[in-house]
Structure formats: structure tokens, C-alpha cells
Enzyme design. Sequence first.
Site, PDB file in Angstrom:
ATOM      1  N   GLY A 177      24.843  53.041  62.307  1.00 17.11           N
ATOM      2  CA  GLY A 177      24.034  53.386  63.479  1.00 17.11           C
ATOM      3  C   GLY A 177      22.623  52.839  63.532  1.00 17.11           C
ATOM      4  N   ASP A 207      19.644  56.315  62.806  1.00 20.95           N
ATOM      5  CA  ASP A 207      19.591  56.298  64.269  1.00 20.95           C
ATOM      6  C   ASP A 207      19.158  57.646  64.829  1.00 20.95           C
ATOM      7  OD1 ASP A 207      21.963  57.508  63.417  1.00 20.95           O
ATOM      8  OD2 ASP A 207      23.278  56.335  64.715  1.00 20.95           O
ATOM      9  N   GLU A 264      20.466  64.986  63.604  1.00 22.25           N
ATOM     10  CA  GLU A 264      21.023  66.094  64.379  1.00 22.25           C
ATOM     11  C   GLU A 264      21.173  67.312  63.467  1.00 22.25           C
ATOM     12  OE1 GLU A 264      24.754  65.381  66.411  1.00 22.25           O
ATOM     13  OE2 GLU A 264      24.240  66.882  67.895  1.00 22.25           O
ATOM     14  N   LYS A 277      17.297  65.432  67.677  1.00 24.02           N
ATOM     15  CA  LYS A 277      17.634  66.528  68.587  1.00 24.02           C
ATOM     16  C   LYS A 277      17.112  67.810  67.946  1.00 24.02           C
ATOM     17  CE  LYS A 277      22.010  64.525  70.175  1.00 24.02           C
ATOM     18  NZ  LYS A 277      23.478  64.680  70.106  1.00 24.02           N
ATOM     19  N   PHE A 286      24.995  64.133  74.057  1.00 22.48           N
ATOM     20  CA  PHE A 286      25.533  63.049  73.240  1.00 22.48           C
ATOM     21  C   PHE A 286      25.001  61.737  73.809  1.00 22.48           C
ATOM     22  CE2 PHE A 286      28.515  60.052  71.467  1.00 22.48           C
ATOM     23  CZ  PHE A 286      28.560  60.497  70.155  1.00 22.48           C
ATOM     24  N   VAL A 287      24.391  60.924  72.935  1.00 19.94           N
ATOM     25  CA  VAL A 287      23.766  59.690  73.415  1.00 19.94           C
ATOM     26  C   VAL A 287      24.391  58.461  72.769  1.00 19.94           C
ATOM     27  CG1 VAL A 287      21.545  60.749  73.973  1.00 19.94           C
ATOM     28  CG2 VAL A 287      21.918  59.847  71.679  1.00 19.94           C
ATOM     29  N   ASP A 329      26.814  55.024  68.766  1.00 23.28           N
ATOM     30  CA  ASP A 329      28.138  54.746  69.325  1.00 23.28           C
ATOM     31  C   ASP A 329      28.861  55.990  69.816  1.00 23.28           C
ATOM     32  OD1 ASP A 329      28.561  55.734  66.561  1.00 23.28           O
ATOM     33  OD2 ASP A 329      30.662  55.364  67.037  1.00 23.28           O
ATOM     34  N   ARG A 357      27.402  50.497  71.214  1.00 22.86           N
ATOM     35  CA  ARG A 357      26.250  50.215  70.350  1.00 22.86           C
ATOM     36  C   ARG A 357      25.359  49.118  70.929  1.00 22.86           C
ATOM     37  NH1 ARG A 357      27.307  52.738  65.329  1.00 22.86           N
ATOM     38  NH2 ARG A 357      29.491  52.789  64.714  1.00 22.86           N
TER      39      ARG A 357
HETATM   40  P1  IMP Z   1      23.767  64.665  61.406  1.00 19.02           P
HETATM   41  O1  IMP Z   1      24.347  64.401  60.051  1.00 19.02           O
HETATM   42  O2  IMP Z   1      24.446  65.787  62.128  1.00 19.02           O
HETATM   43  O3  IMP Z   1      22.244  64.796  61.427  1.00 19.02           O
HETATM   44  O4  IMP Z   1      24.137  63.458  62.335  1.00 19.02           O
HETATM   45  C1  IMP Z   1      23.747  62.231  62.044  1.00 19.02           C
HETATM   46  C2  IMP Z   1      24.798  61.225  62.443  1.00 19.02           C
HETATM   47  O5  IMP Z   1      25.701  61.706  63.459  1.00 19.02           O
HETATM   48  C3  IMP Z   1      24.075  60.061  63.047  1.00 19.02           C
HETATM   49  O6  IMP Z   1      23.773  59.108  62.050  1.00 19.02           O
HETATM   50  C4  IMP Z   1      25.021  59.554  64.090  1.00 19.02           C
HETATM   51  O7  IMP Z   1      25.900  58.611  63.520  1.00 19.02           O
HETATM   52  C5  IMP Z   1      25.847  60.767  64.494  1.00 19.02           C
HETATM   53  N1  IMP Z   1      25.349  61.336  65.767  1.00 19.02           N
HETATM   54  C6  IMP Z   1      24.734  62.526  65.925  1.00 19.02           C
HETATM   55  N2  IMP Z   1      24.424  62.743  67.223  1.00 19.02           N
HETATM   56  C7  IMP Z   1      24.859  61.646  67.890  1.00 19.02           C
HETATM   57  C8  IMP Z   1      24.833  61.265  69.289  1.00 19.02           C
HETATM   58  O8  IMP Z   1      24.316  61.954  70.187  1.00 19.02           O
HETATM   59  N3  IMP Z   1      25.377  60.040  69.579  1.00 19.02           N
HETATM   60  C9  IMP Z   1      25.933  59.224  68.646  1.00 19.02           C
HETATM   61  N4  IMP Z   1      25.989  59.554  67.342  1.00 19.02           N
HETATM   62  C10 IMP Z   1      25.454  60.751  66.963  1.00 19.02           C
HETATM   63 MG    MG Z   2      25.351  57.204  62.054  1.00 17.90          MG
END
Ligand code: IMP
Ligand code: MG
Length: 180
Positions: free
Chosen positions: A46, A105, A108, A136, A157-158, A164, A170
Amino acid sequence: MQPRPEPKDLKILHTEAEIAERVASLAREIALALPDDLMMVALLRGSFVFASDLIRAMHKIGAKPQVDFMTLQSYHEGTQSSGKVIIHRDIVDDIAGRDVLILDDILESGRTLQFAKSELLKRNVKSVHVAVMLEKPGKRKVGVEADFVGFTIPDHFVVGYGLDYANYYRELPYIAAIEV
Ligand code: IMP
Ligand code: MG
């Protein structure tokens, strides 16, 4: 192969020009805070667009970072992350004694970055900081925050700018909320 999901709705949150401006100021913030021998570890897939723009923005202000890549795999079902993260491909360089900046990227739940941070902290580094293009708020499941944030976005969701949906979208030069 899954076909590219066609969006019912795609709303641009940050344009190409806004992103370029923000990345330039992030580069200044980072170069000021971490001026020497910086090793950037970009999380694939990402962060590759963010990383490539950021290192060139850093060049413009005289910074000389090194770059390595780590591919993490976090398991997803549709647009929901399940929580389990593994290293699919590790960095190549020895980072002992280095100031390390992890690039991703989006932040979350925080699980991906918490995992990456704790892995790199095991390697006798001088410091580990985190820069993300997006975050977020209110979505954290674990206690990790980024030191440098491009944009804080609402809970949609972005896609685009490296992010992606099913490995599509992407290539979009902007960041957009998508509904499929
Ligand atoms: P986390 O581990 O929940 O913080 O999420 C991180 C990973 O989830 C990021 O590196 C992204 O690959 C994916 N991700 C989280 N939210 C989004 C979104 O809104 N769009 C696309 N990928 C996301
Ligand atoms: Mg990622």
C-alpha cells in the site's frame, strides 16, 4: 482472478494537487525531526506511491534517506481486517543503530503498524518512528499512533494513491471514498 469491482459511488477526498502539497510539508517535518542517516521502511504494497513521492520531496529539501521494503500480509475479508499479520517478505538491510521511519498508506486498527514497529524494535535500532499518508480516528484496536500523518479522513473505505480494493484502484492519483 476477481474482476475489478465497479464503484457505485466514488467520491474524491483529496486531489492530486492537495496530496503533493501535503507530502512536501510532511517531508519538511520528517527531515527536521530525523535529520541524520534515516532508513525508511516502506510497507508493501500500500505505501509504494506515498514512499516514492515522499523520498523525492525529501530530496528537494536536501535530505538523503535510504529505503527498504517489507511486505506484510494482513488478512482481510472484503473491506474488514481480521487482525492477523505476518511478514511475507522482510527488509534486506541491517538496520542496527539506525533511526528507522516506517511508512504506510493508512492507520486504521493499528494492528499492522503495531506489528511492524515491534518487529523492527527487536533489531537493535536507535529509534522507530511512523509516517502514514492517512489515518482514520476512532478506529484503533491497539495502542499505536503515527508520528507523522498526511491527512485524517472520515471512516469510509478509501482507494487510490496506492490504496486498493481487491488489489485494484491503486493507480488513481487521488484519494477517494468508494462504495461497491
Ligand atoms: P490496520 O492494521 O487496521 O491499521 O490497517 C492497515 C491496513 O489495512 C492498511 O495498510 C491497508 O492496507 C488496509 N486498509 C485499512 N483501511 C483501508 C481503506 O480504507 N482502504 C484500503 N485499505 C485499507
Ligand atoms: Mg496495506
